[in-house]
Design an enzyme around this catalytic site. Structure first.
Site, PDB file in Angstrom:
ATOM      1  CB  SER A  27       2.968  30.678  33.988  1.00 17.47           C
ATOM      2  OG  SER A  27       2.078  29.597  34.073  1.00 17.47           O
ATOM      3  CB  CYS A  75       1.523  25.341  23.012  1.00 18.33           C
ATOM      4  SG  CYS A  75       1.802  25.917  24.657  1.00 18.33           S
ATOM      5  CD  GLN A 120       9.563  27.222  30.239  1.00 23.27           C
ATOM      6  OE1 GLN A 120      10.167  26.565  31.089  1.00 23.27           O
ATOM      7  NE2 GLN A 120       8.443  26.789  29.693  1.00 23.27           N
TER       8      GLN A 120
HETATM    9  N1  PLP Z   1       5.383  31.678  27.682  1.00 17.46           N
HETATM   10  C1  PLP Z   1       6.281  30.682  27.730  1.00 17.46           C
HETATM   11  C2  PLP Z   1       7.721  30.973  27.460  1.00 17.46           C
HETATM   12  C3  PLP Z   1       5.869  29.374  28.031  1.00 17.46           C
HETATM   13  O1  PLP Z   1       6.763  28.385  28.073  1.00 17.46           O
HETATM   14  C4  PLP Z   1       4.492  29.141  28.278  1.00 17.46           C
HETATM   15  C5  PLP Z   1       4.004  27.768  28.537  1.00 17.46           C
HETATM   16  O2  PLP Z   1       4.546  26.796  28.050  1.00 17.46           O
HETATM   17  C6  PLP Z   1       3.601  30.234  28.239  1.00 17.46           C
HETATM   18  C7  PLP Z   1       4.081  31.482  27.928  1.00 17.46           C
HETATM   19  C8  PLP Z   1       2.139  30.055  28.534  1.00 17.46           C
HETATM   20  O3  PLP Z   1       1.943  29.938  29.924  1.00 17.46           O
HETATM   21  P1  PLP Z   1       0.582  29.312  30.515  1.00 17.46           P
HETATM   22  O4  PLP Z   1       0.693  27.836  30.302  1.00 17.46           O
HETATM   23  O5  PLP Z   1       0.610  29.679  31.962  1.00 17.46           O
HETATM   24  O6  PLP Z   1      -0.531  29.940  29.796  1.00 17.46           O
END
Ligand code: PLP
Length: 374
Positions: free
Chosen positions: A199, A324, A179
């Site tokens: 990401s 998620c 983030q």
């Molecule tokens: N870590 C955090 C803090 C996130 O907010 C997210 C996605 O919402 C992820 C990991 C996962 O990333 P990705 O969507 O690229 O798999």
């Protein structure tokens, strides 16, 4: 296409137009495989190297310390599972109770393989303190993973101090910076961390693309076996268009970091002022030091799910938690971890403003909340 007010930038962001334009030639024309020695592959290979250099310079790393992955989830899984598996000493590992599930479930897996995991409690402002870490560290702790900024409440963690303490106890340090990258200044050398996950789609790049920073000298077993790509660390033909898009987007965001932060903070201030002026009662979660634009609000007596759906009918995208678990009607593990009382937790929504939001968007959000809550 219907016009939406998109205020869920912590879930994903719109791709920058020039980041999109930059990748197109590598889909349609320069589609050579970077591993091939012939001239046709020279341009994609060079573009891959330049993207690596760009990304490295945005976070103060060296190009060889950047390994491209499929996103934040893969980077987190890889860093945690591989670093912990290669530790020879006692498998005591530490994270916080309000990490993203990519980290929490990787820890659960490591527990199944015999590791002893500790889950630190953040304080009520969403901060994991060095005191809490020092209380929970035990002899033989080999690995610590604490996120740089929380995805539901935006609180920024004292990573430098946490990492310094972890190192003083002989443990490796990973941070999930998904983030934070592209939104606040990050210098991996200054923070002195060993691993960092990022990401692309969280900083106006494409989905399914990310990277893992691995400090030079740190051992990490390959997570995906096969070819010799990524210095033999991560097999699989590189997603060159995605990587070019990601590097362009990150460069854009880092170049305009201050300017974006100021604009987004201004919008954030207008939103909160607007709510107060309308007499809407709310509690802001996450303390004083939060990511620009990430606003977790609890409305006493309200139902966050119902607010989200009513806003959706008005064409406004917000969230009740992380993307998620938004199908999950349970109270978010993040709000539980900061000890928010259930009445408030159930009335919580996350508004996440980004660089493409406008004052008009903010006014529409305030007016929608007024209609729903009053
Ligand atoms: N870590 C955090 C803090 C996130 O907010 C997210 C996605 O919402 C992820 C990991 C996962 O990333 P990705 O969507 O690229 O798999």
């Amino acid at each position: 296409m219907k016009q939406y007010v998109y205020a869920d930038n912590a879930a994903t962001t719109k791709i920058d137009k020039d980041a999109y334009d930059a990748m197109i030639p590598y889909i349609l024309e320069e589609y050579g495989n970077a591993s091939q020695p012939y001239a046709f592959s020279r341009n994609p290979k060079r573009a891959l190297q330049e993207a690596r250099e760009t990304i490295a310079s945005c976070i103060g790393a060296s190009p060889e310390e950047i390994i491209f992955t499929s996103g934040g989830t893969e980077s987190d899984n890889w860093a945690i599972k591989s670093a912990v598996s290669s530790c020879e000493k006692n498998k005591r590992i530490i994270t916080s109770a309000f990490e993203h599930h990519a980290v929490l479930y990787s820890f659960t897996t490591m527990e199944r393989y015999g590791c002893q995991a500790e889950y630190l409690q953040p304080d009520c402002n969403g901060e994991v303190t060095v005191e809490e870490l020092s209380r929970r560290v035990k002899d033989g702790t080999s690995f610590v993973s604490i996120m740089l900024a929380n995805n539901e409440i935006g609180s920024i963690q004292p990573i430098k101090a946490l990492c310094e303490y972890a190192h003083s106890q002989g443990a490796l340090f990973h941070t999930d910076a998904v983030q934070a990258v592209g939104h606040i200044k990050i210098d991996v050398k200054e923070l002195d961390i060993d691993f960092l996950s990022a990401s692309a789609h969280k900083f106006n790049g494409i989905k399914g693309c990310g990277f893992l920073y691995i400090r030079k000298g740190c051992r990490l077993l390959p997570y995906i076996d096969g070819g010799a790509q990524e210095f033999g660390n991560r097999a699989g033909t590189e997603n060159i268009p995605g990587i070019i898009c990601m590097a362009t987007a990150l460069k854009n965001n880092c170049r305009c970091l201050k300017e974006n932060q100021e604009r987004i903070k201004d919008l954030e201030g207008c939103l909160l002022k607007g709510l107060s002026e309308e007499g809407i009662e709310y509690v802001r979660n996450g303390g004083e030091n939060t990511l620009p634009g990430l606003i977790s609000l609890s409305f006493p007596g309200a139902d966050g799910e119902a607010i989200l759906h009513r806003m959706d009918l008005m064409g406004i995208c917000v969230s009740t938690g992380s993307a998620c678990n938004s199908k999950d009607t349970e109270i978010s593990h993040v709000l539980k971890a900061i000890g928010l009382e259930e009445k408030l937790a159930r009335g919580t929504i996350r508004i996440s403003l980004g660089k493409n939001n406008t004052l008009e968007d903010v006014e529409k959000i305030v007016s929608a909340l007024k209609k729903i809550l009053k």
